[in-house]
Design a protein around this motif. Sequence first.
Motif, PDB file in Angstrom:
ATOM      1  N   ILE A 167     -57.995 114.513  71.430  1.00  0.00           N
ATOM      2  CA  ILE A 167     -57.190 113.886  70.390  1.00  0.00           C
ATOM      3  C   ILE A 167     -57.998 112.813  69.672  1.00  0.00           C
ATOM      4  CG2 ILE A 167     -56.203 112.282  72.097  1.00  0.00           C
ATOM      5  CD1 ILE A 167     -53.649 112.233  70.379  1.00  0.00           C
ATOM      6  N   VAL A 168     -57.800 112.717  68.366  1.00  0.00           N
ATOM      7  CA  VAL A 168     -58.396 111.668  67.555  1.00  0.00           C
ATOM      8  C   VAL A 168     -57.274 110.945  66.829  1.00  0.00           C
ATOM      9  CG1 VAL A 168     -59.934 111.112  65.630  1.00  0.00           C
ATOM     10  CG2 VAL A 168     -60.547 112.947  67.226  1.00  0.00           C
ATOM     11  N   THR A 169     -57.251 109.621  66.930  1.00  0.00           N
ATOM     12  CA  THR A 169     -56.263 108.843  66.190  1.00  0.00           C
ATOM     13  C   THR A 169     -56.906 108.256  64.946  1.00  0.00           C
ATOM     14  OG1 THR A 169     -56.696 106.739  67.334  1.00  0.00           O
ATOM     15  CG2 THR A 169     -55.088 108.239  68.344  1.00  0.00           C
ATOM     16  N   CYS A 170     -56.097 108.077  63.920  1.00  0.00           N
ATOM     17  CA  CYS A 170     -56.588 107.580  62.630  1.00  0.00           C
ATOM     18  C   CYS A 170     -55.659 106.472  62.155  1.00  0.00           C
ATOM     19  CB  CYS A 170     -56.612 108.727  61.624  1.00  0.00           C
ATOM     20  SG  CYS A 170     -56.998 108.218  59.941  1.00  0.00           S
ATOM     21  N   CYS A 171     -56.235 105.306  61.830  1.00  0.00           N
ATOM     22  CA  CYS A 171     -55.379 104.176  61.438  1.00  0.00           C
ATOM     23  C   CYS A 171     -55.920 103.379  60.263  1.00  0.00           C
ATOM     24  CB  CYS A 171     -55.160 103.242  62.631  1.00  0.00           C
ATOM     25  SG  CYS A 171     -56.671 102.433  63.197  1.00  0.00           S
TER      26      CYS A 171
ATOM     27  N   GLY B 236     -63.481 102.917  54.991  1.00  0.00           N
ATOM     28  CA  GLY B 236     -64.592 103.756  54.554  1.00  0.00           C
ATOM     29  C   GLY B 236     -64.204 104.689  53.438  1.00  0.00           C
ATOM     30  N   SER B 237     -63.068 105.352  53.608  1.00  0.00           N
ATOM     31  CA  SER B 237     -62.592 106.307  52.598  1.00  0.00           C
ATOM     32  C   SER B 237     -61.174 106.729  52.937  1.00  0.00           C
ATOM     33  CB  SER B 237     -63.496 107.541  52.568  1.00  0.00           C
ATOM     34  OG  SER B 237     -62.965 108.542  51.710  1.00  0.00           O
ATOM     35  N   THR B 238     -60.428 107.100  51.905  1.00  0.00           N
ATOM     36  CA  THR B 238     -59.092 107.666  52.127  1.00  0.00           C
ATOM     37  C   THR B 238     -59.145 109.178  52.304  1.00  0.00           C
ATOM     38  OG1 THR B 238     -58.751 107.872  49.747  1.00  0.00           O
ATOM     39  CG2 THR B 238     -57.982 105.840  50.790  1.00  0.00           C
ATOM     40  N   GLU B 239     -60.323 109.758  52.154  1.00  0.00           N
ATOM     41  CA  GLU B 239     -60.489 111.207  52.230  1.00  0.00           C
ATOM     42  C   GLU B 239     -61.092 111.610  53.580  1.00  0.00           C
ATOM     43  OE1 GLU B 239     -59.421 113.102  49.757  1.00  0.00           O
ATOM     44  OE2 GLU B 239     -58.916 111.363  48.519  1.00  0.00           O
ATOM     45  N   VAL B 240     -60.811 112.842  53.996  1.00  0.00           N
ATOM     46  CA  VAL B 240     -61.479 113.422  55.159  1.00  0.00           C
ATOM     47  C   VAL B 240     -61.803 114.876  54.837  1.00  0.00           C
ATOM     48  CG1 VAL B 240     -59.267 113.982  56.267  1.00  0.00           C
ATOM     49  CG2 VAL B 240     -61.357 113.882  57.634  1.00  0.00           C
TER      50      VAL B 240
END
Length: 331
Positions: free
Chosen positions: A244-248, A252-256
């Motif tokens: 699992i990866v959490t994102c908060c 750096g950027s609003t894009e992935v």
Amino acid sequence: MDNTFKALVINESTTGFTKEIKEKNLSELTKNDLLIKVSYSSINFKDALSASGNKGVTRKFPHIPGIDAVGTVAESNSKKFPIGSKVLVTGFDLGMNTWGGFGEYISIPEKWAVHLPAGLTEKEAMSYGTAGLTAGLSVCQILQSSTVNSENGKIVVSGATGGVGSIAVSILAKIGFDVLAVSGKKENEYLINSLGAKEVINRNDFIEMYDSKPLAKPTFVAGIDTVGGAILSGMLKSTQYGGIVTCCGMTGSTEVNTSIFPFILRGVHLAGIDSVEASLSVRNLIWGKLSNEWKLSNLEDIITEIGLEELPDKLDEILTGKAKGRYVLKH
């Protein structure tokens, strides 16, 4: 009680936005359930955006930022929080369009407040603040995954010298995980000796390692991303099966940019973390852990205490990515 109080006020003019320490009157605060005399606040990236005049955060000016506050109830229309109660406030609309913790008083609905946990001083509570709550929510989300334990592999944390990242690294190290810290700053000694990271990698090296690959060697059991963009993409590509990866964050950027391979070939989960609207039951759960089994012994290494006069410069540091750890404002 004196009817005036000091605050950092952001004003809008034809030439831009200004930061000034001014004296305000209590009558200027919106009447609400609780009037709180603020002891401490802290600085977050959202505060820096608000102080710069970002209309996506704050719509109306003049404004007093500060999305975190701790202090004593001075006036109350609440049975839950009588006068003299020590309370902690993070998120909701505080510091966004409601005058916040960069003033010596705030006026809020009772549903925004939680009682200060018995295991925390007011200064310790603001050493955590929104950053600590967000880090705690991230760690809690990871620990709920059945595949994640300290024996299965290491956890990667980005923005590791920032507010959320530094607390996340410290919590994970405290509960027994090996942490790879990703940072754009040359702070290896701080990350390893003060925060407890096992390894440190430069942000650009991490991005380069995973930039051209749709899927990479499964290196991490989990990840906590605080910056977005290419680093988040790299974490997803290099997470083990069922991880699992959490994102908060989005500094750096609003894009992935990623393929669906991590999700359909490895069953990787991506979990968004929001501390602004988290329920009171969830807040109380995380604050309970931060004041007990997750309580950090290195909080003094993470924070720098400042006064109101230092606040404008520190907000600029946060906005330009030059800050390290947490700035705690003492009123």
